[in-house]
Design a protein around this motif. Structure first.
Motif, short mmCIF file in Angstrom:
data_model
loop_
_atom_site.label_atom_id
_atom_site.label_comp_id
_atom_site.label_asym_id
_atom_site.label_seq_id
_atom_site.Cartn_x
_atom_site.Cartn_y
_atom_site.Cartn_z
N ARG A 245 -17.16 3.64 -4.55
CA ARG A 245 -16.39 3.68 -5.66
C ARG A 245 -14.84 4.57 -5.56
NH1 ARG A 245 -16.22 3.03 -11.30
NH2 ARG A 245 -14.09 3.78 -11.94
N VAL A 246 -15.62 5.89 -5.01
CA VAL A 246 -14.12 6.81 -4.56
C VAL A 246 -12.92 6.31 -3.44
CG1 VAL A 246 -15.10 8.33 -2.93
CG2 VAL A 246 -13.03 9.14 -4.29
N TYR A 247 -13.54 5.55 -2.38
CA TYR A 247 -12.88 5.08 -1.29
C TYR A 247 -12.09 3.87 -2.37
CZ TYR A 247 -15.00 7.85 2.20
OH TYR A 247 -15.85 8.56 3.21
N VAL B 56 -6.69 6.52 7.45
CA VAL B 56 -7.58 7.65 6.77
C VAL B 56 -8.12 8.08 6.76
CG1 VAL B 56 -6.98 9.78 5.57
CG2 VAL B 56 -4.94 8.39 6.25
N ARG C 11 2.74 1.95 -3.31
CA ARG C 11 1.49 2.41 -4.22
C ARG C 11 1.51 3.98 -4.41
NH1 ARG C 11 -1.45 -2.60 -2.87
NH2 ARG C 11 -3.12 -1.25 -2.46
N GLY D 256 -14.47 9.20 -11.28
CA GLY D 256 -14.95 8.95 -9.67
C GLY D 256 -13.79 8.67 -8.77
N PHE E 34 -1.68 6.38 -10.17
CA PHE E 34 -3.02 6.07 -10.52
C PHE E 34 -4.24 6.66 -11.37
CE2 PHE E 34 -1.41 3.19 -8.29
CZ PHE E 34 -1.48 2.07 -8.79
N SER F 1 1.32 -1.44 0.23
CA SER F 1 0.17 0.18 0.23
C SER F 1 0.95 1.10 -0.17
CB SER F 1 -0.97 0.20 1.08
OG SER F 1 -1.39 1.42 1.55
N ARG G 102 -20.02 5.88 -1.36
CA ARG G 102 -19.08 5.97 -1.50
C ARG G 102 -17.99 4.92 -2.46
NH1 ARG G 102 -18.59 11.96 -0.59
NH2 ARG G 102 -20.27 12.25 1.22
N LEU H 37 -11.38 3.46 -4.96
CA LEU H 37 -9.96 3.87 -5.82
C LEU H 37 -9.13 3.89 -5.14
CD1 LEU H 37 -12.54 5.28 -8.94
CD2 LEU H 37 -10.96 3.26 -8.79
N LEU H 38 -9.78 4.81 -4.50
CA LEU H 38 -8.32 5.94 -3.25
C LEU H 38 -8.02 4.83 -2.89
CD1 LEU H 38 -10.44 8.84 -1.10
CD2 LEU H 38 -8.25 8.55 -3.17
N ARG H 39 -8.31 3.43 -2.21
CA ARG H 39 -7.33 2.71 -1.39
C ARG H 39 -6.60 1.70 -2.71
NH1 ARG H 39 -9.67 -2.75 1.73
NH2 ARG H 39 -7.80 -3.50 2.16
N LEU H 40 -6.53 1.41 -3.51
CA LEU H 40 -6.50 1.17 -4.78
C LEU H 40 -4.17 1.94 -4.73
CD1 LEU H 40 -8.43 -0.08 -8.03
CD2 LEU H 40 -7.78 -1.42 -5.30
N ALA H 41 -4.78 2.94 -5.23
CA ALA H 41 -4.29 4.07 -5.17
C ALA H 41 -3.31 4.00 -4.04
CB ALA H 41 -4.56 5.58 -5.95
N GLY H 42 -2.84 3.46 -3.36
CA GLY H 42 -2.30 3.09 -1.62
C GLY H 42 -2.76 4.40 -0.41
N THR H 43 -4.14 4.77 -0.72
CA THR H 43 -4.71 5.34 0.66
C THR H 43 -4.58 4.53 1.77
OG1 THR H 43 -5.28 7.00 -0.97
CG2 THR H 43 -6.08 7.16 1.60
N PRO H 44 -4.67 4.31 3.00
CA PRO H 44 -4.65 3.52 3.62
C PRO H 44 -5.28 4.16 3.96
CG PRO H 44 -2.54 5.23 4.20
CD PRO H 44 -3.32 5.70 3.13
#
Ligand SMILES: Nc1ncnc2c1ncn2[C@@H]1O[C@H](COP(=O)(O)OP(=O)(O)OP(=O)(O)O)[C@@H](O)[C@H]1O
Ligand SMILES: [Mg+2]
Lengths: 227, 670
Positions: free
Chosen positions: B575-577, B589, A80, A91, A86, A77, B573, B579-586
């Motif tokens: 979808r946005v959650y 947070v 990334r 959305g 990304f 994580s 939310r 996608l943020l998680r995919l991008a590495g957002t813990p």
């Protein structure tokens, strides 16, 4: 340029479905790679595997020579967040945050002070043609503008690789061309590599190389000679 | 042609999968909680009225002396700090036979004593020299039936006497001191009609209404949250239906149908739960004690009204939420402009406060007080979103960490939504703060250990004192007996003449002294501290009970709706959650942002109003020279802490949901 990201012998199975059946890919710095293929052929699975989102059942993923596929969830994580950017179809922006804060968010997550993060974020607006839209919320942006904000966010952390899954999938032809030009050129300018999944041959044509995937295998591999 | 709406709705509802089922269950559960809470508090209100009606026969309307057929006197005596209501009745000779009072089969003859079951039990339990000695000696007591009682726990006695008995004489009705107010009455009567309820039940209904007022809003908010939960899940599916060619009207009809079915099922469950738990609810003491089960039955019209109202609320909320989806395919989460709140709200609030301040100076009628309370609530309802908006901007301006920034932006993005989640607690907090720390009433501690006996004339007092010493000595009570100086208005005799016994020892000794001295009272019971503080205690005990009860129920309802809102927000939310998680957002947070979004306004607003209420009450008390109810203050603090924890737990309850909806990259990314 040396290889930044590589996947060797990648295999991924979902029950009886084989999404990836042994794929080898190499991406170098400033290189841009388009992944194409019919629906369900394994494009997204390949992208997610290379990005450390999905753990492959077989094979290895290497980032600058270091293996990712056996790292723990927290390490992945963080990786990334710091080394990848990304861009998704739509959305992905937080609707309550103004555009500049959406871009600054990954920097703040890395511990950068908020003010500094916002100043850094703002630098991306002019080059991406977003001048004056810093305070807008995602809901107040057009689809193309929102995608450009997403590109700014992906590039703000100065990643090694930018991953894009159908970044123009929700845009019309003209906007799509604009966005893809900005994406490829801005990524190249930062020195990052680009890995992009697309259905659209015109979009793929902006990349250095195109990979055709069919039933989880690479069926064709072509190199454009970009002027 | 048949409309395809009905079968299609049925099909989609059935095929909505496990997550769909979960949110159906949650929405129905919320409807059940809402209906249950509303029915319970309405039952308490109506029941309190019924109970009061069951006590009016003890103070019947007086009739002119010529028409009177009997004399009736009400007296109150205390045993073990509990009031015993004693009704003395004497048939006038040569007049028509007086009808039987409620709960008795006939008018009591001279020498008969009827007691309520609770009093019978107590008479059996306590030694005769502590209680039974206060009543005429009888072979066996008759029983007062439920028609004459407000509660199974009420201590009531009906004593048949002759018209010449001092207990029904004019002197027995002479309410010379203010302690006697509503604890002593005498009237010449011809029946038991009247509408003066006993002091111990008269105020209950008004106080229960306060609970209704305090709980109505949280229940409305809960129902709205339930409706919204369903809508969030349906959004995607219906957007797809719309693309497939369904008209907005059909979509809305389908949503309404589904919401009506879910809401009605939930509300009915709540109503049935209420019916099933009636025996248990009846065991919850309020005021004079526990309840007769049928007193708490609200009747089918009320039952139907509550079920219909909760169902309607859920449906309206679901439909209005979906209207936005039905008209804009982008959906709810994508709203373009933050909903700004205007300064005018602050102005209105200030004006309302000024009005309240102006009118709340002097003594207030109950109706005026309720009107001011409602005005305060209305003003606060308008003011809340404005405060949340400012609070959000303040937080986001000074936020350093991403989670705080996100929470702040979220607050000013939808201040009304955030306000709704916390409003119930904010308003209940104010009332609770006010009443929990409220006045204890007049301080009667200077009467501790005293028993007073009134005498008709001052010159009798000395003689009475001597008799009292003998009686107390014989009863084994150690006491000093003094004759009260008639000019001392602040002693237990309140300026009347009589004697005061200062009893040594505990409550048993006091109860023994009261019993021993009863013959000296010329028909009036000796009395002590409990009698002096009886009327205040009746009021403040009830306020205390309703405050704590309301606060507890508010927390239950508010925590449920906070939990539902948090779950709905995650679904909105996802979808946005994801996608943020995919991008590495813990995930941490995102989760912290969710919690702060509710906790910040809750702490600031609910904490603020609770403190405001407590402070206002403290000021009032200081002005009135009374003491602060410290145990109330402690109860309040405990309640607030427990409630805040429950709220926190309810929000955290959707953490697994957040984890789940963001876990699958294939689902979010496509
Ligand atoms: N989480 C999952 N569980 C089960 N099967 C999956 C999962 N994710 C993907 N698949 C399957 O793996 C195969 C490849 O999926 P993938 O998403 O990579 O296709 P794609 O090429 O991206 O398709 P599209 O162009 O439609 O996005 C498909 O057959 C898909 O059904
Ligand atoms: Mg795909």
């Amino acid at each position: 340029m040396s290889t930044v990201l590589a996947g060797y012998g990648l295999v991924k199975k979902y029950g009886s479905t084989t999404a990836l059946a042994g794929v080898d890919v190499e991406v170098r710095g400033r290189d841009s790679l388009a992944i194409m293929g019919p629906s369900g052929s394994g494009k997204s699975t390949l992208l997610h595997t290379l990005a450390g989102i999905i753990r492959p059942d077989g094979g290895q993923v290497l980032l600058r020579g270091e293996r990712l596929d056996n790292l723990g969830e927290n390490r992945l994580s963080a990786l990334r967040r710091k080394r990848f950017g990304f861009v998704f179809q739509f959305g992905q922006l937080l609707p309550e945050l103004p555009a500049e804060e959406n871009v600054a968010l990954p920097l703040m997550l890395e511990g950068m002070a908020r003010r500094q993060a916002v100043v850094r974020a703002r630098r991306w607006f002019a080059p991406l043609g977003l001048d004056g839209l810093e305070q807008r919320r995602p809901g107040q942006l057009s689809g193309g503008q929102a995608q450009r904000v997403a590109i700014a966010r992906a590039l703000a952390v100065e990643p090694d690789v930018v991953f894009a899954d159908e970044p123009t999938g929700a845009l019309d032809q003209r906007t799509s061309t604009e966005v893809i030009q900005l994406l490829t050129s801005a990524t190249r300018d930062t020195g990052a590599a680009l890995v992009m999944v697309t259905h659209d041959a015109d979009v793929a044509a902006h990349c250095d190389r195109v990979l055709q995937v069919r039933d989880g295998r690479i069926s064709n591999y072509s190199q454009f000679t970009v002027a | 042609m048949r409309s395809p709406v009905l079968p299609l709705t049925w099909h989609l509802t059935r095929s909505s999968g496990r997550r769909g089922l979960q949110s159906h269950l949650l929405a129905a559960g919320a409807a059940a909680v809402g209906a249950f809470v509303m029915l319970v508090i309405i039952a308490a209100t109506l029941g309190a009225g019924t109970r009061a009606d069951h006590t009016t026969w003890r103070t019947p309307d007086a009739v002119p002396a010529k028409q009177a057929t009997a004399v009736q006197a009400l007296a109150t005596t205390y045993v073990r700090h509990e009031p015993v209501t004693v009704v003395s009745l004497a048939q006038l000779s040569g007049r028509k036979q007086t009808p039987a009072p409620p709960g008795l089969s006939s008018f009591p003859k001279q020498g008969e004593v009827y007691v309520s079951p609770a009093l019978a039990e107590l008479l059996h339990k306590l030694p005769a020299n502590q209680l039974a000695g206060r009543f005429p000696k009888v072979k066996s007591y008759g029983t007062i039936g439920t028609a004459g009682l407000a509660s199974p726990d009420e201590l009531v006695a009906v004593v048949g006497r002759t018209p010449t008995d001092p207990a029904v004489s004019k002197a027995a009705g002479d309410t010379s001191s203010w302690f006697d107010m509503a604890q002593m009455e005498r009237a010449e009567i011809s029946g038991f009609g009247g509408d003066t309820a006993s002091m111990f039940t008269a105020g209950d209904q008004g106080i229960a209404v306060l609970g209704v007022v305090l709980l109505a809003m949280p229940v409305v908010v809960l129902s709205a949250a339930a409706g919204r939960l369903g809508a969030a899940r349906r959004e995607q599916r219906l957007a797809a239906l719309r693309l497939a060619g369904a008209t907005p009207r059909q979509i809305i009809a389908m949503t309404a149908l589904e919401a009506v079915a879910l809401g009605a099922a939930g509300a009915l469950t709540g109503a049935l739960t209420y019916v099933a738990s009636l025996p248990a609810l009846a065991q919850v003491p309020f005021g004079v004690g526990t309840w007769y089960v049928d007193t708490l039955w609200v009747g089918s019209p009320w039952l139907a009204t509550v079920v219909a109202a909760v169902t309607a609320l859920i449906t309206v909320s679901a439909v209005s939420m979906l209207r936005q989806v039905a008209t804009s395919p982008l959906g709810v989460a994508q709203q373009a402009n933050p909903r700004r709140t205007r300064m005018i709200r602050l102005a209105f609030f200030a004006a309302a406060l000024a009005v309240i301040f102006m009118f709340s100076g002097g003594g207030l009628q109950a109706e005026q007080a309720v009107a001011l309370l409602l005005l305060f609530y209305g003003a606060f309802w308008l003011f809340g979103p404005w405060v949340v908006d400012r609070l959000g901007r303040l937080v986001s301006r000074f936020a350093k960490r991403p989670a705080t920034l996100l929470a702040g932006r979220r607050l000013s993005d939808d201040p009304r939504g955030a306000w709704r989640t916390v409003s119930g607690l904010v308003l209940a907090g104010f009332a609770a703060g006010f009443f929990a720390v409220s006045l204890l009433g007049a301080d009667t501690s200077q009467y501790r250990g005293q028993v007073a006996v009134t005498t008709g004339h001052a010159f009798e007092a000395r003689h009475t004192a001597a008799e009292a010493r003998t009686l107390l000595h014989r009863a084994g009570v150690t006491a000093t007996v003094t004759t009260g100086p008639t000019d001392a208005y602040d002693n237990l005799l309140g300026g009347g003449s009589g004697v005061i016994a200062h009893v040594e020892g505990g409550q048993e000794q006091l109860d023994t002294a009261v019993t021993a001295l009863t013959p000296l009272g010329a028909g009036r019971f000796p009395y002590g501290q409990d009698y002096a503080g009886g009327s205040d205690k009746a009021t403040f005990d009830r306020l205390d009970a309703v405050t704590i009860g309301t606060l507890a129920l508010s927390f239950l309802v508010a925590a449920t709706s906070a939990g539902l809102t948090a779950a709905a927000n995650v679904l909105d939310r996802r979808r946005v959650y994801g996608l943020l998680r995919l991008a590495g957002t813990p995930l941490k947070v995102l989760d912290r942002a969710r919690v702060r979004e509710t906790v910040i306004p809750l702490v600031v607003l609910a904490g603020g109003t609770t403190a405001m209420g407590a402070y206002g009450s403290y000021q009032l008390n200081k002005a009135a020279g009374a003491t602060i109810n410290t145990s109330g203050a402690i109860e309040l603090v405990v309640c607030v802490v427990v409630g805040a924890l429950a709220m926190f737990a309810a929000i955290s309850g959707s953490r697994p949901l957040l984890r789940k909806v963001t876990a699958d990259p294939a689902q979010t990314a496509d």
